[in-house]
Design a protein around this motif. Structure first.
Motif, short mmCIF file in Angstrom:
data_model
loop_
_atom_site.label_atom_id
_atom_site.label_comp_id
_atom_site.label_asym_id
_atom_site.label_seq_id
_atom_site.Cartn_x
_atom_site.Cartn_y
_atom_site.Cartn_z
N UNK A 1 1.09 -1.16 0.01
CA UNK A 1 0.03 -0.06 0.07
C UNK A 1 0.91 1.21 0.00
N UNK A 2 0.33 2.35 -0.63
CA UNK A 2 1.37 3.48 -0.66
C UNK A 2 1.41 4.21 0.70
N UNK A 3 2.32 5.27 1.19
CA UNK A 3 2.48 5.92 2.09
C UNK A 3 1.39 6.78 2.24
N UNK A 4 0.56 6.67 3.09
CA UNK A 4 -0.76 7.42 2.94
C UNK A 4 -0.42 8.87 3.45
N UNK A 5 0.37 9.17 4.45
CA UNK A 5 0.85 10.46 5.06
C UNK A 5 1.66 11.15 3.92
N UNK B 1 -10.12 18.64 11.22
CA UNK B 1 -9.00 19.28 11.92
C UNK B 1 -7.86 18.40 11.29
N UNK B 2 -6.93 19.11 10.91
CA UNK B 2 -5.74 18.47 10.13
C UNK B 2 -4.74 17.87 11.18
N UNK B 3 -4.81 18.45 11.98
CA UNK B 3 -3.37 17.52 13.15
C UNK B 3 -4.29 16.13 13.60
N UNK B 4 -5.52 16.06 13.94
CA UNK B 4 -6.20 14.83 14.36
C UNK B 4 -6.10 13.92 13.03
N UNK B 5 -6.54 14.51 11.80
CA UNK B 5 -6.64 13.66 10.49
C UNK B 5 -5.11 13.02 10.51
N UNK B 6 -4.09 13.80 10.47
CA UNK B 6 -2.47 12.98 10.31
C UNK B 6 -2.19 12.12 11.39
N UNK B 7 -2.72 12.59 12.59
CA UNK B 7 -2.47 11.38 13.78
C UNK B 7 -3.15 10.18 13.26
N UNK B 8 -4.45 10.27 12.86
CA UNK B 8 -5.24 9.02 12.51
C UNK B 8 -4.52 8.31 11.42
N UNK B 9 -4.03 8.99 10.30
CA UNK B 9 -3.23 8.30 9.30
C UNK B 9 -2.18 7.52 9.74
N UNK C 1 -8.59 0.32 3.69
CA UNK C 1 -9.79 1.08 3.54
C UNK C 1 -9.62 2.43 3.12
N UNK C 2 -8.50 3.01 4.10
CA UNK C 2 -8.32 4.48 3.86
C UNK C 2 -7.71 4.62 2.45
N UNK C 3 -6.89 3.78 1.97
CA UNK C 3 -6.22 3.78 0.56
C UNK C 3 -7.33 3.81 -0.48
#
Length: 596
Positions: A505-509, A569-577, A587-589
């Motif tokens: 899978x690709x690096x989503x971040x 919120x970008x900070x929370x989104x990045x943390x979840x990624x 699923x995220x991919x």
């Protein structure tokens, strides 16, 4: 090589023998052979040149004393021609093993046993000393503790009687191997002693009669790979009239080998390979077997390497777990304890936990680290004893991968049931799934596992490894290689492909960070909605607006137009990624790739 290539027996009379056969006997340099083997469906013909191997093999000469592996050297060149002809009638019924005509002898080795012990050999893909067989019926192994005796000639009647007298043992069976499996030999001794030999080296499995062949085929076993191509009916191999003048005298004390532990290690490796359901998981398995080049983004478990799985050597020669890594301590304790258990005899999850906790306490950890591990194991015990409901795992810095993996195995000991438990239901990340499989394979071993959960290629690789370590050779499983490209991933060991999976899978971040700033908000909203993450909806209230809150609606009354903003919120989104693993990451991919 077929059974008829090995020993002379009464063939056709002179007036029945063809001129071509006589010419071949007089001119061995030009001998060629064609093998036709019935596999139970149709005959398959393969042209072979038997002289290629036979020309390098020695002639047997008589000798009074048995040979050790260190004494074996080639002392003479072959005087016999290559393999002979194996012929079957085109009208022979399907499923009948070929019966051969008389031919000149060729160098070969025979392992004599009985049909019941053959089942154990077929399940493990390994001919090894008596201790390697879980269910044993008296054969020649009883006379040579720690060694495997290989006969240079067809067995005598006394030897055959020795392997078939025990009730339930079944008919005598001969497994034929090429001379090369014993290494360099000095000619002459009627018996060669080896520590073990992989079944993949066998050229035939001989039975005395069609009736014995039917009996063997009638009993199917889920842990035995198909092997019809090896089966032969060769009554002449069981009719030797030679005198039984040789006593089985092994060359000395046998090396100490824990064959049960060897089987458990093989089971752990097999389970790890089988459990990989994605490219990322296969990369973790590649790290376990020592593959050198792995994806840069892969988080390797430093405590799950080949040296942590291969514990065939004596305990005092193995390094202890790293006390600074709690997962290492718990994993090794669980791995050792499960290797000592047999679920077919007795099974108690609480007894397993007691033994694991006892070993953890002896690891010499600092009090706070020991307490943290005991708390993890206490949580496991509460779930096992149904004092607390099992819920899917959630990301937590305090939860140990090894403890979560142990819990899964205590709840589902059978490998097929464990692997059928979806990551969505367990919440297991890639590492937890692989470690759980390793522990489950360790508990059951390889030889009892269904072939539906095994591959012949990997079984033969681990059998060759077992032979190697039993003989004091390299303890490495082999040269591992992990291959990843846009089409998929694969794992090879010594050039043999043992598993394939989907592409990494690709690096989503990284993918998110490369997104244009003008599109990042929309991407966060799209992915968050697909994943069920929080999405904020903001409404700017105009002056004088009234709000009514109901059970399902919020009503805003205003004469002015009302605008609503949607944001994540970008900070929370990045943390979840960053915390995504396994199925959630897949699923995220897919959400990233979706158009809307």
């Amino acid at each position: 090589m077929t059974e008829d290539d090995q020993l002379p027996f009464d063939g056709p009379s002179d007036d029945q023998q063809s001129q071509a056969t006589l010419d071949a006997a007089k001119a061995p340099d030009a001998a060629e052979a064609t093998s036709s083997v019935s596999d139970g469906d149709d005959s398959v013909d393969d042209s072979v040149d038997p002289t290629a191997r036979a020309l390098d093999e020695p002639v047997a000469e008589q000798r009074d004393e048995p040979l050790t592996l260190g004494e074996r050297e080639v002392a003479a060149e072959l005087s016999a021609p290559g393999a002979g002809l194996v012929e079957t009638s085109e009208s022979s019924p399907a499923g009948v093993a070929p019966v051969s005509d008389a031919v000149a002898p060729t160098p070969t080795l025979y392992f004599l046993t009985n049909r019941m012990n053959l089942n154990g050999i077929l399940s493990s893909r390994l001919v090894a000393p008596r201790a390697s067989l879980q269910k044993y019926y008296t054969d020649l192994l009883q006379q040579t503790p720690g060694w495997v005796p290989l006969l240079r000639d067809a067995p005598t009647s006394a030897q055959i009687e020795a392997v078939a007298t025990e009730r339930g043992a079944g008919a005598p069976v001969i497994v034929e191997f090429p001379l090369g499996v014993a290494g360099k030999l000095k000619p002459g001794d009627p018996v060669v002693f080896v520590q073990a030999v992989a079944l993949s080296e066998a050229v035939a499995i001989h039975l005395p009669s069609e009736r014995d062949l039917r009996e063997h085929r009638a009993r199917g076993y889920s842990n035995v790979h198909a092997h019809d191509e090896l089966l032969r009916v060769t009554p002449e191999l069981f009719d030797s009239e030679a005198a039984d003048l040789h006593a089985f005298i092994p060359p000395g004390a046998a090396p100490v080998v824990d064959w049960r532990r060897i089987d458990r290690i093989r089971g752990a490796v097999n389970a790890a390979v089988r459990s990989a359901s994605s490219g990322e998981q296969l990369a973790l398995v590649a790290a376990l077997v020592g593959a050198p080049k792995l994806p840069a983004a892969l988080t390797v478990l430093p405590w799950l390497a080949w040296s942590d799985v291969d514990d065939h050597a004596a305990r005092d020669t193995r390094p202890p777990p790293d006390s600074a890594v709690p997962d290492h301590v718990v994993f090794q304790a669980a791995y050792e304890v499960l290797g000592e258990r047999d679920v077919t005899e007795a099974w108690s999850p609480n007894a397993v936990l007691d033994a694991v906790e006892a070993r953890v306490r002896k690891a010499g950890l600092a009090d706070d680290a020991a307490d943290a591990m005991i708390r993890n194991l206490g949580r496991v015990r509460s779930i096992v004893n149904v004092e607390v409901d099992f819920e899917p795992f959630r990301p937590s810095a305090r939860a140990l991968v090894s403890a979560k993996a142990l819990l899964l195995v205590l709840l589902r000991q059978e490998l097929d049931q464990l692997l059928a438990w979806s990551d969505e239901e367990t919440g297991a990340d890639d590492a937890t799934r692989i470690v759980a499989a390793v522990l489950a394979g360790r508990l059951r071993g390889l030889s009892r596992e269904s072939t539906e959960l095994r591959s012949l290629e990997l079984d033969d690789l681990t059998a060759a490894w077992a032979v190697r370590v039993a003989s004091g050779g390299s303890a490495l499983l082999g040269k591992g290689q992990f291959v990843a490209n846009s089409r998929g991933t694969s794992l090879k060991i010594d050039g043999v492909e043992v598993a394939t999976q989907s592409a990494l899978l690709p690096d989503l971040l990284s993918k998110y960070q490369k997104t244009a700033d003008s599109k990042k908000e929309a991407t966060r909203i799209k992915v968050s909605r697909a994943m069920g993450w929080p999405v904020e909806h903001r409404v700017q209230m105009p002056p004088g607006a009234s709000i009514e809150t109901g059970d399902e609606f919020i009503t805003i009354s205003s004469s002015e137009e009302i605008a609503m903003e949607v944001a994540v919120d970008e900070h929370g989104f990045v943390r979840r990624l960053e915390s995504l693993t396994g199925g959630e990451r897949r699923r995220a991919t897919e959400a990233f790739a979706a158009r809307r």
